[in-house]
Design an enzyme around this catalytic site. Structure first.
Site, PDB file in Angstrom:
ATOM      1  N   ARG A   4       0.814  -1.212   0.000  1.00 30.32           N
ATOM      2  CA  ARG A   4       0.000   0.000   0.000  1.00 30.32           C
ATOM      3  C   ARG A   4       0.849   1.265   0.000  1.00 30.32           C
ATOM      4  O   ARG A   4       0.467   2.281  -0.579  1.00 30.32           O
ATOM      5  CB  ARG A   4      -0.918  -0.013   1.229  1.00 30.32           C
ATOM      6  N   TYR A   5       2.003   1.220   0.649  1.00 36.65           N
ATOM      7  CA  TYR A   5       2.848   2.409   0.775  1.00 36.65           C
ATOM      8  C   TYR A   5       4.225   2.193   0.145  1.00 36.65           C
ATOM      9  O   TYR A   5       5.227   2.721   0.623  1.00 36.65           O
ATOM     10  CB  TYR A   5       3.003   2.793   2.249  1.00 36.65           C
ATOM     11  N   SER A  97      32.509 -11.360   6.743  1.00 37.93           N
ATOM     12  CA  SER A  97      31.121 -11.144   6.317  1.00 37.93           C
ATOM     13  C   SER A  97      30.740  -9.672   6.286  1.00 37.93           C
ATOM     14  O   SER A  97      30.035  -9.205   5.379  1.00 37.93           O
ATOM     15  CB  SER A  97      30.168 -11.906   7.246  1.00 37.93           C
ATOM     16  N   HIS A 144      -0.021  30.548  17.422  1.00 37.12           N
ATOM     17  CA  HIS A 144      -0.815  29.784  18.395  1.00 37.12           C
ATOM     18  C   HIS A 144      -2.174  29.384  17.805  1.00 37.12           C
ATOM     19  O   HIS A 144      -3.124  29.121  18.550  1.00 37.12           O
ATOM     20  CB  HIS A 144      -1.034  30.586  19.688  1.00 37.12           C
ATOM     21  N   SER A 265     -16.635   9.400   3.349  1.00 34.28           N
ATOM     22  CA  SER A 265     -17.076   8.726   4.562  1.00 34.28           C
ATOM     23  C   SER A 265     -18.029   7.610   4.191  1.00 34.28           C
ATOM     24  O   SER A 265     -18.852   7.751   3.281  1.00 34.28           O
ATOM     25  CB  SER A 265     -17.778   9.723   5.503  1.00 34.28           C
ATOM     26  N   LYS A 271     -19.002  14.244   3.165  1.00 39.47           N
ATOM     27  CA  LYS A 271     -17.657  14.485   3.691  1.00 39.47           C
ATOM     28  C   LYS A 271     -16.586  14.558   2.598  1.00 39.47           C
ATOM     29  O   LYS A 271     -16.576  13.780   1.651  1.00 39.47           O
ATOM     30  CB  LYS A 271     -17.275  13.388   4.684  1.00 39.47           C
ATOM     31  N   GLU A 312      18.674  -2.995  11.422  1.00 40.70           N
ATOM     32  CA  GLU A 312      18.918  -2.438  10.092  1.00 40.70           C
ATOM     33  C   GLU A 312      18.190  -3.198   8.996  1.00 40.70           C
ATOM     34  O   GLU A 312      17.795  -2.609   7.989  1.00 40.70           O
ATOM     35  CB  GLU A 312      20.422  -2.415   9.810  1.00 40.70           C
ATOM     36  N   ARG A 313      18.005  -4.499   9.187  1.00 39.99           N
ATOM     37  CA  ARG A 313      17.280  -5.281   8.179  1.00 39.99           C
ATOM     38  C   ARG A 313      15.848  -4.765   8.015  1.00 39.99           C
ATOM     39  O   ARG A 313      15.265  -4.858   6.937  1.00 39.99           O
ATOM     40  CB  ARG A 313      17.258  -6.761   8.567  1.00 39.99           C
TER      41      ARG A 313
END
Length: 435
Positions: A4-5, A97, A144, A265, A271, A312-313
């Site tokens: 999806r991303y 390695s 603000h 929605s 919406k 890291e993987r």
């Protein structure tokens, strides 16, 4: 990474086949250098390339071997030997390695940075186009969350452009910092392999030799890389939150593009929600979440441990893939953003001229009133307007204390909207140059 991303270009960098291809190239380039130095015969080095350069590595087979060996690089080397044959005994000589793993990771991070920089360029282009489109579109500035003084919508986008220009510069620096190679053997002393092998591999892979690597490339480099991604993600969310606020029904100064057939929605057909901006906030949080483990990965025991490896993987593909998706989504959001100047003007006028209070304050002090008195005179006329009880300019003209210092014409002059926009060109030149 979830589909999806995920965009395919970034995902391909982290696919197992890509990783094994890079591992092979590191090993094969090292074999070339070893042959050049006379450490191994030249013919095996040529055979390694000939049999491996176009190979499709069997990921399932490598996984099968790893289930027995419990070692990913050994599993790969065993499979490579099945492809190359007896000459594979000359592969990985004097190497450890981490030489393969760390050099490969940095190649991947560099390639990922290339894509992210291209994404940033698209964001910057969209921001510049829309900034000039609305360079002089007046809108209310808020501090603000409360009406302050007038700005322009173009300035809002110019702020973002300057921020993402800084982000790009930081990412270029992070890409440079991560672009190192280590082929230095166990604990990094080059005891079993000549430093010239590292120099050869680094050049071939588009990297630089790591000056001193222990058994791993120092993780402060990676920490800076992921911290940079985190800062970029924060900038993504800052702009996304701005859009989310501007799309609120009571504000509605800008709005995400709502496509034909889109639904806002499942319950309320009316919406139109800022779903892209909200999505960007969530994605940005995930990218920033990887900054902390990246910082903690700097702290390794002695010359090497693998406490960083598992993190890291996950973090390397996830952070880069997620930010890549977010930046492209942000660029599209800005490119298609619906802007409503009439609503901006309507909101500017909501407080009956209160946005000009500072100009009146300064004018009073310049005519002789103390700052304390001037503030009191202006504030006592402003507060009724907050409550909807009159027009600010009219009330000022009726205030005897104010009239001791300012004529009606002088008061009226302080309500000129254009006064607040007189340096927009200067700011734009600072951000965009002499465009």
């Amino acid at each position: 990474m979830i589909p999806r991303y995920t965009r395919p270009e970034m995902a391909s960098i982290w696919e197992p086949q890509t990783r094994f291809k890079i591992w092979f190239e590191i090993e094969a380039h090292a074999a070339d250098a070893l042959a050049e130095l006379g450490v191994i015969p030249r013919e095996p080095a040529r055979t390694i390339w000939a049999k491996g350069k176009d190979a499709t590595f069997d990921v399932a087979r490598i996984d099968e071997i790893e289930r027995e060996t419990k070692h990913d690089v050994i599993a790969f080397l065993t499979h490579l030997a099945e492809i190359v044959g007896p000459e594979a005994r000359f592969v990985h000589q004097g190497m450890t390695s981490s030489d393969v793993l760390d050099t490969c990771l940095n190649v991947q991070l560099k390639r990922a940075a290339d894509l992210l920089i291209a994404d940033l360029d698209r964001v910057l282009a969209a921001l510049k186009t829309r900034a000039f489109e609305h360079k002089l579109t007046p809108t209310i500035g808020r501090s603000h969350g409360i009406h302050a003084e007038p700005v322009t919508f173009g300035l809002k986008l110019a702020y973002a452009h300057a921020e993402f220009a800084r982000a790009r510069a930081r990412l270029v620096a992070a890409r440079d910092e991560i672009s190192t190679c280590a082929i230095s053997g166990a604990v990094g002393t080059f005891a079993q392999i000549d430093p010239r092998v590292e120099e050869h591999v680094a050049k071939a892979m588009g990297l630089r030799p790591e000056p001193v690597s222990t058994q791993v490339i120092p993780r402060d480099r990676h920490a800076m890389y992921f911290a940079t991604l985190g800062v970029i993600a924060a900038s993504v969310e800052r702009l996304a939150v701005e859009v989310r606020h501007l799309q609120r029904t009571e504000v509605l100064e800008a709005e995400e593009f709502f496509s034909e057939g889109q639904k806002g929605s499942s319950a309320m057909p009316h919406k139109r929600n800022p779903v892209l901006s909200e999505n960007l906030s969530g994605l940005s949080r995930m990218v920033r979440a990887y900054v902390t483990p990246a910082l903690e990965n700097v702290v390794l025991w002695h010359e090497r441990d693998i406490s960083h490896s598992s993190a890291e993987r996950m973090m390397a593909p996830d952070a880069t893939v997620t930010l890549d998706f977010a930046l492209v989504r942000l660029a599209g959001l800005i490119e298609k953003l619906l802007v409503y100047p009439q609503n901006m003007q309507k909101n500017l006028d909501r407080l009956g001229g209160l946005v000009h209070s500072q100009r009146v304050l300064i004018a009073l002090t310049q005519k002789g009133a103390s700052r304390e008195d001037a503030y009191k005179f202006v504030q006592r006329n402003a507060m009724p307007v907050w409550r909807g009880e009159g027009d600010f300019q009219t009330l000022l003209k009726q205030d005897a204390d104010v009239k001791k210092y300012l004529t009606d014409a002088e008061i009226e002059e302080k309500f000129d909207l254009g006064y607040h926009l007189k340096h927009v060109d200067t700011i734009f030149r600072r951000v965009f140059g002499e465009t």
